[in-house]
Enzyme design. Structure first.
Site: not given
Ligand code: BJW
Length: 246
Positions: A117, A125, A150, A153, A189-191, A216
């Site tokens: 990501h 830009c 930028c 531009c 550590g991912t949901s 957890p």
């Molecule tokens: C601990 C802990 C400890 C706590 N130890 N654990 C297929 C099916 C359905 C939908 C889609 C699909 N393919 C694509 C999509 C659309 C979309 C998507 O996935 N939507 C779903 C939400 C339904 N995906 C996209 O749009 C992606 N692009 C793409 O696929 O392009 C082609 C396409 C586009 C459109 C349609 C189809 C295809 C891009 C995804 C970009 C995600 N960007 C973000 C923001 C990044 C910028 C920023 O930081 O601001 O990335 S969203 C956000 O979620 C961020 C994260 O990297 C990402 C994942 O979150 P993460 O890391 O899992 O965090 P949390 O908070 O959710 O979970 C934390 C976990 O930690 C919890 O479980 C806790 O329990 C645990 N935890 N303490 C261990 N100490």
């Protein structure tokens, strides 16, 4: 016992792939996205982490990223980052994939890191003007003017992260898919809600990998996982590492 079984799998020749999410950085003080105290507690993701949101209100989106950059700049890698960095040196067949944009794996010494990501320390830009590189690093905190401009531009710069609906870097995706051909695949550590990252563990299982989840809380992936460790990463990874032969 799960731990014994896991330690036996982590042999010097094992191909080990680890994919991390925001939970790995939680103990460093970086908020996760979806917890009750997370980054999206008070916002909807679509209001901040989409190109449409940026087009509508670049200043508000930048204020959120600028706040996060200031917060992350004060954070340091925790024991989970440190163990994974040590594993990247210890195991020749080790690959680290992260969804995190904070750069803490790199600061702990893991190299290379496959960043699905992007990076919160990169900018690009918004107009994709011809004179600009696609992305470049800019550590300025805080930006004196938001959105920053930028220098070619004059249009707005954007954060170098991947927003919902945006394509991931094709080379990074290819490398991640290749890394699912492994012996042990950790999802830590991912949901497991955001794709394509959330699909990698299934792919690894299809390639015959033993799958391990460290979190957890249970996730949509938990049911299909071989070894579930329902503990924080910063506590469980040092315990696993401590069992490996020295
Ligand atoms: C601990 C802990 C400890 C706590 N130890 N654990 C297929 C099916 C359905 C939908 C889609 C699909 N393919 C694509 C999509 C659309 C979309 C998507 O996935 N939507 C779903 C939400 C339904 N995906 C996209 O749009 C992606 N692009 C793409 O696929 O392009 C082609 C396409 C586009 C459109 C349609 C189809 C295809 C891009 C995804 C970009 C995600 N960007 C973000 C923001 C990044 C910028 C920023 O930081 O601001 O990335 S969203 C956000 O979620 C961020 C994260 O990297 C990402 C994942 O979150 P993460 O890391 O899992 O965090 P949390 O908070 O959710 O979970 C934390 C976990 O930690 C919890 O479980 C806790 O329990 C645990 N935890 N303490 C261990 N100490």
């Amino acid at each position: 016992m799960n731990l014994d079984r896991l330690v036996r799998l982590l042999t010097p020749g094992a191909r080990i792939t680890v994919m991390t999410g925001a939970g790995v950085s939680a103990a460093s003080g970086v908020p996760t996205f979806r917890s009750s105290t997370g980054l999206w507690k008070n916002f909807r993701a679509e209001d901040l982490a989409t190109p449409e949101a940026f087009a509508r209100d670049p200043r508000t989106v930048w204020e959120w990223y600028d706040w996060r950059r200031q917060l992350i700049a004060r954070c340091v890698p925790n024991a989970a980052h440190e163990v994974l960095a040590a594993w990247s040196r210890r195991f020749p067949g080790f690959t680290l994939i992260t969804q995190n944009v904070d750069g803490l794996h790199e600061r702990a010494g893991t190299d290379p890191v496959l960043r699905m990501h992007g990076s919160i320390w990169d900018v690009g830009c918004w107009n994709e003007c011809a004179a600009s590189a696609h992305r470049w690093r800019d550590d300025t905190v805080p930006f004196p003017v938001m959105p920053p401009a930028c220098r070619h531009c004059g249009g707005p710069l954007r954060p170098g992260v991947v927003w919902f609906g945006e394509m991931l870097d094709a080379e990074v995706v290819d490398a991640c898919l290749e890394a699912t051909r492994c012996d042990v695949f950790f999802t830590i550590g991912t949901s497991a809600l955001v794709y394509p990252a959330a699909g990698l563990v299934d792919r690894a299982r299809q390639h015959g990998a033993v799958t391990v989840e460290i979190n957890p809380e249970s996730t949509p992936a938990s049911g299909g996982i071989d070894i579930v460790i329902a503990q924080p990463a910063e506590l469980s990874l040092p315990v696993i590492d401590g069992q490996l032969p020295r």
